[in-house]
Structure formats: C-alpha cells, structure tokens
Design an enzyme around this catalytic site. Structure first.
Site, PDB file in Angstrom:
ATOM      1  N   LYS A  79     -12.641 -27.011 -10.996  1.00  0.00           N
ATOM      2  CA  LYS A  79     -13.746 -26.277 -11.625  1.00  0.00           C
ATOM      3  C   LYS A  79     -14.700 -27.274 -12.255  1.00  0.00           C
ATOM      4  CE  LYS A  79     -12.490 -26.971 -16.144  1.00  0.00           C
ATOM      5  NZ  LYS A  79     -13.274 -27.784 -17.113  1.00  0.00           N
ATOM      6  N   ASP A 110      -7.936 -22.371 -19.875  1.00  0.00           N
ATOM      7  CA  ASP A 110      -8.658 -22.326 -18.600  1.00  0.00           C
ATOM      8  C   ASP A 110      -7.909 -21.564 -17.514  1.00  0.00           C
ATOM      9  OD1 ASP A 110     -10.636 -23.835 -19.745  1.00  0.00           O
ATOM     10  OD2 ASP A 110     -10.194 -25.673 -18.642  1.00  0.00           O
TER      11      ASP A 110
END
Length: 298
Positions: free
Chosen positions: A15, A140
């Site tokens: 990401k 996350d």
C-alpha cells in the site's frame, strides 16, 4: 459435489499513503491521523495448504522476526481460537516487500492470511468480522481486509472507500529500515495538523497532498533524505507511512522505466501501478466495492 479446496495462492499487495496528516495524539499513545490508502500491483505472495492436525507451519523463517511473532502466524492462530477451528495450514511466504519500508507488508500478510484461511477452513466470516479481528494485529490490517482504496481516520481503522487516480509509481527503498515507534515518539513530529473533510482532501488532489512524517524521518535518517532529494529531482515524490520507502508519481510506464535505469546499486526500486481494488480481492473474485457501512469501523 465439489470437493473442498485444499490449496490457495494469493497476493499480499503493498500500500501507499498518498497523503498522511497527523492530527493529534491519544492518551494511550496512539496517533490520530487522516490518510488516503491505495494499493499497488506489487507485493508478497502467500501459498496455503490445508492441514487437518491444527498445526500452523510457516516457511521460510525470517531472520528479523521470530516465527510465533510473525503476523501471518498470529493471524492464523487468532482465527483458530476465535472460531474453535481444529484445522491448520502450511504457509509459504515469497517475500518481496522490505521490512520497515512503510508499504504495509506485515499487515498485508496478515490480511491475506485471514481471508485465505477463512476460505480454506470454510469459516464463513464476513469481511467486517475479519477486519475486526485484524485490527488487534495492526491498524493497517482492516484496509487490506476490505480491499478498496480508502480515506482513513482514527488510528487508520475508520475507512471510507474512495476512487483515486491510478498512475504508475516508482517506489524507492534507501536500504534501511525505519522504526515506526521512533518516528511517532519523536518530539519534533507535527501532531496538530487541522482536520479536513474527505471531500476537501480529494478535491486538493495529488499536488496538495503531503506526509507529516516526512520531515522527521528525513532528519533522523539521512539515507532517506538523500534518496528523497534524488528522486524528487525526477518526479513528484513523497514518503509512504513512516518510511523508509519513497514513491514518485509518474505520467506513464515509460517514465518509470527510465527512472529505474538510473537507480544506483545502493538502492532498491520497483515500478508498480496504483490500484483501487486490491489485487488480493481481484484474485479472490471479490469484484464488488464494499458499501460505506461495510467498510467503516468506529
């Protein structure tokens, strides 16, 4: 009748934080933030094989992380405990993402494990249930479980799906690991950026986006500052997460290839395209964008 699936190979994508604002610090030490998460079509790969004896076996061992502390193993054991599941798995990790790079590798590994074993063990948990479990492994993890680019608030767990531009990027790793805790504990870290609305963040777009951690990381890690200075001379560049990786937003793949040819031997770099749907969910066949209510956690 179709036999149950016994093996599964899935990606654990990287990401980027396309922007990252630190807006406060809670009493428990966690930082309040606002960020835009987007996936890359580049990452680790995990191979799962079903076991019927309840054992979780991960290979190869990572020298930097004890096996039982690895988020892959912790995710698998958490799922076993939560569901009272007696099945196990052999898991092989093809590691491509650097540790301490700000690309979310460990969290992505955990999310892929939760989704894969939920499927192989036929547990039937929803994405929301898996994300809730994953949150205890890291802030996350939920965005990787839900699998869509997102505006995130809180400590990064309150998610609203968004559609971002999907350019090519060059991601540059300066050859060091950044300790997230050292950045968030740094006295000079800016922690009072005013809250903005998601609409305003999106309206501002990439030229206005920044990472509040970047100045602190560059001050503490000269290698990151040096790499940032070099890459910024070629294309708009920003730190992702707390680093150490930097990403340059490019106009096309040809520009990415040109930059890669100029990267020195002291650094590692790769090109990747931004993705609003996670490659993990594309591989699983989850082509439906989650509704806002499904993707938000409070």
């Amino acid at each position: 009748m179709t036999a149950p699936q016994t093996t599964l190979t899935l990606p654990a994508p990287a990401k980027l934080n396309r922007m990252l604002h630190i807006t406060g610090r809670r009493a428990d030490g966690y930082h309040e933030l606002q960020t835009l998460f987007q996936f890359l079509d580049h990452g680790d790969t995990l191979h799962f094989s079903l076991r019927d004896d309840g054992k979780i076996h991960l290979t190869p061992a990572l020298p930097e992380v004890a096996t039982e502390a690895n988020l892959i193993v912790r995710a698998a054991r958490m799922l076993q405990t939560d569901r009272g599941c007696r099945l196990g798995a052999d898991i092989r990790l093809d590691k491509r993402l650097p540790m301490g790079g700000g690309l979310g590798g460990g969290s992505s590994n955990a999310a892929t494990t939760l989704l894969a074993l939920n499927h192989l063990w036929q547990l039937g948990l929803s994405q929301a249930q898996l994300a809730e479990l994953g949150l205890s492994l890291g802030a996350d993890v939920p965005v990787f479980v839900h699998g869509h680019a997102a505006w995130a608030e809180g400590i990064g767990e309150r998610l609203t799906p968004v559609e971002l531009d999907t350019p090519w990027f060059v991601v540059l790793h300066p050859g060091i690991a950044v300790a997230t805790a050292s950045v968030f504990n740094a006295p000079q870290l800016t922690r009072d950026t005013p809250h903005i609305s998601m609409a305003r963040a999106l309206q501002g777009g990439a030229p206005a986006w920044r990472n509040d951690c970047q100045a602190t990381v560059c001050e503490r890690y000269p290698e990151v500052a040096k790499a940032l200075d070099w890459l910024s001379g070629l294309a708009p560049t920003m730190l992702t997460g707390t680093g150490a990786c930097l990403f340059a937003r490019l106009t096309d793949e040809r520009q990415a290839d040109s930059i890669l040819q100029r990267v020195g031997s002291d650094w590692h770099a790769f090109k990747a395209k931004g993705c609003n749907l996670s490659p993990l969910h594309a591989a699983l066949g989850c082509h439906v964008t989650p509704a806002k209510g499904q993707a938000e956690h409070h």
